[in-house]
Structures are given as C-alpha cells and as structure tokens.
Design a protein around this motif. Structure first.
Motif, PDB file in Angstrom:
ATOM      1  N   LYS A  23       8.894  -8.815  -4.831  1.00  0.00           N
ATOM      2  CA  LYS A  23       9.672  -7.641  -5.223  1.00  0.00           C
ATOM      3  C   LYS A  23      11.178  -7.859  -5.017  1.00  0.00           C
ATOM      4  O   LYS A  23      11.966  -7.721  -5.955  1.00  0.00           O
ATOM      5  N   HIS A  62       7.434   3.173  -4.586  1.00  0.00           N
ATOM      6  CA  HIS A  62       7.722   1.977  -3.790  1.00  0.00           C
ATOM      7  C   HIS A  62       8.289   0.921  -4.749  1.00  0.00           C
ATOM      8  O   HIS A  62       7.615  -0.037  -5.099  1.00  0.00           O
ATOM      9  N   LYS A  90       9.576   3.993   5.610  1.00  0.00           N
ATOM     10  CA  LYS A  90       8.247   4.271   5.084  1.00  0.00           C
ATOM     11  C   LYS A  90       7.714   5.642   5.505  1.00  0.00           C
ATOM     12  O   LYS A  90       6.776   6.157   4.903  1.00  0.00           O
ATOM     13  N   ASP A  98      13.498  -1.456  -2.554  1.00  0.00           N
ATOM     14  CA  ASP A  98      12.255  -0.973  -1.926  1.00  0.00           C
ATOM     15  C   ASP A  98      11.767   0.398  -2.387  1.00  0.00           C
ATOM     16  O   ASP A  98      10.595   0.539  -2.681  1.00  0.00           O
TER      17      ASP A  98
HETATM   18 MN    MN Z   1       8.379  -1.915   0.982  1.00  0.00          MN
END
Ligand code: MN
Ligand code: SPV
Length: 610
Positions: free
Chosen positions: A264, A239, A220, A279
C-alpha cells in the motif's frame, strides 16, 4: 490540576471536554496533568518528555529517535479489540464484541488508579484537514509521551478546531494508559491488554499496550469510530491511501486499499507521483457528482522493511536524512537504525525490541529473534517528502477518479483488472482475499477474507457496510472506476513481476480513466491488451515485455477463481442482510466463468478472449 492547565481547557469553552477530562482525571488518578495546545512550546514539551521518560531515545541523525515496544506488543491486538455491544444489537460473525455494560464495568475498574505516579497528557487534534466538512475533532488522553509525540507528527493540531466546535459534543475521544511498566519501560500486563470501542459514545479505551496500532487513538481506533459514523451518514471511511497520478500533464487522484504489507505505502510512493496519504481516507460525494477524498492524517506510520534505495528511493532518502522522525522496533547500533531489507548487511549485535540483541538470540517461543522486527516502522510527516501533493491540506479534498483494491495472491489473480461497473467493483472488493503476510497471527500463506482490506476495522455489520458502498456509487454521477491489483503472482516459486512494475499497472489504470486504452472483457472484469502494456513497459522502463510474460500473468484461471467464489459464498451465507445485488454479482460471475470454461478450458489465455 494546576490552574494554568485548567485555564487551557476552559479556554475551549466546551463543557463536554471539561466533563470528559474531569471524569478520567478522577478515575485514572495521575500524579499531574498537562494540557497541550497547538503551541510550539507544548509540542517541544512532549518531544522532550518522551526522551526524559525513556519512551524514545535519540539517534545519531538530528530529529530522529527510536521507540521500542515489548516483544509481546509488536502488532495490532485483534483478539482483544472489541466493540462494546448494547443488548439486542447484532454484529457480523467476524467482528468481536463484548456486552457493553460488562465491558464498560471491566474497563472502568481497570482504569481506576492506572496513572498513579504518572503524568496525564491531554491533547487535541483534527482528523482530516481543518476548516473542512471532513474534519472530526479528536481528544487524546494518555500517559504516554510517545503516543502524543507520534500524534503531533501524524495528525493536524486541533486545539483551535475544538474552539470552533463552540461547545458541541461532536468529537471523538480516546483514553489510553500503558499500565504497569517493566524495567525497559514497556507495558507489563500484555495479557490484560484491552481495546474497547464505544460507538454510541464515540470513544475508545485502550490499556496495557504501547504499539501505535493499539495505543495511538487517532489511528486505527478513530478509524473504527469513523467507519460507524460514515455508515450512519452518507460517506465512506476507508483503509485507503490517496495519491495523485501524473501523466500527460494531468493529475488523476486514486485511493487504494490493501491489507497490511501488501504494497500500500509503496504504491502511494511510486516515483513520479504525489502522495496525499498512505493509510486512511474519508470520502464524500461532491455536489458535482464526483467523489472527494481527504487524508485523515498528515503523516505516515510506515513499514521500514524493504525500504531501500532501489525499491523505495523517496522514503529511503527521508529515513536517512535529518528531520523529526520516530523509528520503532528497528535494530540500533551506535545511534544508527537498521531494518530488514534496507539493502545493507545488518550488524550481528545491538539493541532491538528484545533488549540487547545478538545474532542467534532466541525468543520466548524458542525461535531465533530477527535483528529488527518485520513490523518495524517509521513515523514522519508527509510534508517532509519531496513527493507530497500540494492539495494535502485542501479542506475541499481532491476529486477521486479511481479506487484500487490489492491483495496478496501467489497463484490466481492477474496483476491488474478493472471491474465491469461500480456495483461489480463493490462485489470484487467485498470478496477480496489475501494470503497472510507477517503482520497477522494466522499461518503465513493462509488466505484470509478481507473485504475492502478493512475487515480488521469493521464495526458495523458487513451487510450495512456493503450497502453503504453501493449507495455511495449510486449517489454519484461519475463514480470512481474500481480496479484490483495483485503484485504477488508467482511462477515456479518466483514473483513474475518486479516491484517496480506497479507503475505500469498504475499508468494503465490512469489511461483507462481517460479513455486512452481499450481492454479485454473477461468473466471477472476488464484486463489490459498486450500492445498497450508492451508500449508502457518500453516507454517507462525500456523493457521488452514479452507475449509469453503477458499470457502467463493475465490468463484467467477458472477453477481457482471458482474455488475462491465458493469460499466467499460460504462466508457470506453466515451474514445477515447482505444486499441482493452482491449475491446477484456472485451468481453472474460464476455463470460467466462456467460458460468460458466450457468454451475455452480451465486456464484461458487472454489472447483467446480478444
Ligand atoms: Mn493501515
Ligand atoms: C496497518 O497495519 O494497516 C497499519 C499499521 O497501518 S497499524 O497502525 O498497526 O494498523
């Protein structure tokens, strides 16, 4: 630094790498330094080191280990993640910043001597496939073997990619230090946790933490640097998962952005499809007017909760067979990991993120500690999965035909909807809201505005980000179609759809792209026609999808949607330089809703719009 280690650095022929390493060796003052190349020996060193340091413990299955973060370090620390902002620059209201000079001063002071008595690990990775215009080399400096081990699973090796840089400065770097440790080996000073992002320097500093979302630079933290880079250039960093949908003998690639814990990974894992990433995706316009995408990663840092034989058979199999895999924050009993929703009764005692755990144990907040954390995770390579897509490492990327945005919404949005156009889709995504699940600190059930499911990572003003999306689609001859999904619609407190129904929405979207389905135009976008869904449910699940079920799920709930528009309008009123086109879509959508309300009433059956 030992001569041997120095030689590995010098072999890269990059003066900037040497400069960065020297700076942080001098500042952090580690007892020793180890430089890791792409060699098997170095990778093995890191695996062994994580076990020696107790950062990981072996589990019963070969290759499996477990890592525990402290009870105070179980998620991304949004509050202490800040952009170092040079004087005179402005950022969106919701993006946290710290004055650059002040922040750098603070972090440099904290880094002074922070690795005393510890080993500094220096490693090289490549974000995106190697030998590709997508590739961004990244240098990681850390005192955590767990961080480096995780990266060796999650990212492509980059020592050779750094050599190919031929001395250029074009790389990201990350400085991580766990800080003082407690008796369990966990970061002690969590109140001094800092994650400071220097966009101009393309570097991030992160200290006093271990949870991967905070510590693993390439995840991230690199996402944030890349969002800034993409917005200064002509591409997108999102994302998003990236998957191949297989239908009628063809493969159609989709990306999808969902806030944490909104389905997701499980969408990217729908049986019968192939996965490229779960991701983060980079997307660039191809010369043929089509968008191309790659997975920045090669592994998955996925949520363990609810992975079971029925809902996630592919992952479940991977988690229960030997391979290199790190569990984090699960419950461990006799070398066996347990997690919530795994489809088995959980033991009443064992070891978890709180230490020795027993049913009824209370946490520092006086609440009962669950057996495993809701955010317990697994880290593994995608190539280990039966459903890995053959183009996973293709330097060209794959052509992307559809974007999916998903949120958690119990009472308003239909399960699937298609935008009216690219720019309307950008508006839809920029207006995305989601009810808070467990991954965030706000109250569960609150609605949070989460544009493109990327809000936590935005480091450029919202207006710039939206403008870049609009321009991206304009640059393409054939922009991806944009869809929105909602797996969480409820009726009388119960979900109206089974978890497996995602597959139906996905196949409908795929068919739309190939012109195989008509659709009903509503004020908020196109929705499926009953007969198409009925057939899909019958063909795929041998299930009778009733008219009544369809009508409930796909009704247009005007008053609720108008309320949502009001919330979004208020948020955007406080932003600077939002493209006019966004406001235009908002105005038109409201107008269409009001007209429909006048004609059909407050809740409109899809049959009335046909
Ligand atoms: Mn994520
Ligand atoms: C997410 O929450 O979106 C994740 C996990 O992918 S973290 O690394 O914590 O961001």
């Amino acid at each position: 630094m030992e001569v041997n280690e120095r030689k590995k650095l010098e072999a890269l022929g990059n003066p900037y790498v040497l400069e960065v390493v020297d700076t942080y060796v001098n500042l952090c003052k580690p007892a020793s330094v180890r430089v890791l190349t792409d060699s098997k020996e170095d990778t093995e060193y890191v695996r062994t080191r994580a076990l020696q340091l107790g950062e990981e413990k072996p589990l019963a299955l070969k290759g499996h280990t477990v890592h525990f973060d402290s009870i105070h370090d179980q998620g991304r620390d949004s509050k202490n993640t800040r952009v170092l902002l040079p004087k005179g620059k402005i950022m969106s209201k919701s993006i946290l910043t710290v004055d650059k000079e002040e922040g750098l001063g603070e972090i440099m002071q904290s880094l002074d001597g922070i690795m005393a008595g510890r080993e500094m690990l220096i490693s090289f990775f490549c974000l995106g496939p190697e030998h590709s215009k997508f590739s961004i080399p990244a240098l990681q400096i850390t005192d955590s073997a767990y961080v480096t081990h995780s990266e060796s699973i999650l990212y492509r090796f980059g020592y050779d990619q750094f050599k190919r840089l031929k001395g250029s400065k074009e790389f990201f770097y990350f400085i991580h230090a766990s800080g003082e440790l407690d008796e369990r080996g966990n970061s002690k000073n969590v109140n001094k946790r800092r994650i400071y992002i220097d966009l101009e320097g393309e570097r991030v500093f992160t200290i006093n933490n271990q949870y991967a979302g905070n510590s693993v630079g390439l995840k991230k933290l690199a996402l944030r640097l890349a969002i800034s880079k993409a917005n200064n250039e002509d591409w997108l960093c999102e994302h998003m998962f990236l998957m191949g949908v297989h239908n009628n003998g063809r493969t159609t690639y989709f990306t999808g952005a969902f806030p944490s814990a909104c389905g997701k990974t499980s969408t990217a894992m729908i049986p019968g499809q192939t996965i490229i990433g779960d991701d983060i995706a980079y997307l660039r316009p191809g010369e043929n007017g089509i968008a191309y995408g790659v997975n920045v990663e090669q592994g998955i840092f996925g949520i363990a909760q609810d992975v079971n034989v029925i809902d996630d058979p592919v992952i479940y199999k991977a988690l229960t067979t030997p391979r290199e895999l790190i569990f984090s924050n699960v419950l461990v009993v006799d070398g066996k990991p347990h997690w919530l929703g795994m489809g088995q009764e959980l033991p009443v005692k064992g070891e978890n993120f709180s230490g020795t755990w027993h049913k009824g144990k209370l946490g520092p907040d006086g609440k009962e500690i669950l057996p495993a954390h809701k955010n317990a995770r697994y880290t593994m390579r995608i190539t280990e999965l039966d459903n890995a897509d053959p183009h996973l490492n293709d330097p060209k990327g794959v052509p992307v035909s559809g974007f999916i945005y998903g949120g958690r919404d119990s009472d308003t949005s239909p399960p699937v909807i298609e935008s009216l156009s690219w720019s309307h889709g950008v508006f839809m995504a920029a207006a995305l809201e989601s009810e808070v699940g467990f991954a965030k600190l706000a109250g569960e059930g609150d609605r949070m505005h989460d544009p493109m499911a990327n809000m936590d990572f935005l480091v450029v003003p919202l207006g710039v980000y939206i403008k870049n999306h609009l321009a991206f689609g304009k640059r393409l001859g054939k922009p991806p179609r944009i869809f929105a999904t909602n797996y969480f619609l409820k009726r009388d407190g119960k979900f109206v759809n089974a978890k497996t129904d995602k597959k139906i929405w996905l196949l409908w979207m795929e068919g739309r792209i190939h012109g195989e389905y008509g659709a009903i135009e509503t004020p908020i976008g196109f929705i499926p026609m009953y007969d198409d869904l009925k057939k899909l449910f019958k063909d795929i699940f041998n299930k009778d999808f009733t008219k009544e079920e369809y009508e409930y799920a796909f009704s247009i709930r005007i008053a609720k949607i108008l309320d949502g528009l009001k919330r979004i309008e208020k948020i955007y009123a406080e932003e600077h330089d939002i493209p006019e086109l966004f406001h235009e879509h908002l105005k038109q959508q409201r107008q269409r809703l009001l007209e429909a309300q006048k004609k059909h009433g407050d809740i409109i059956s899809p049959f009335k719009l046909q």
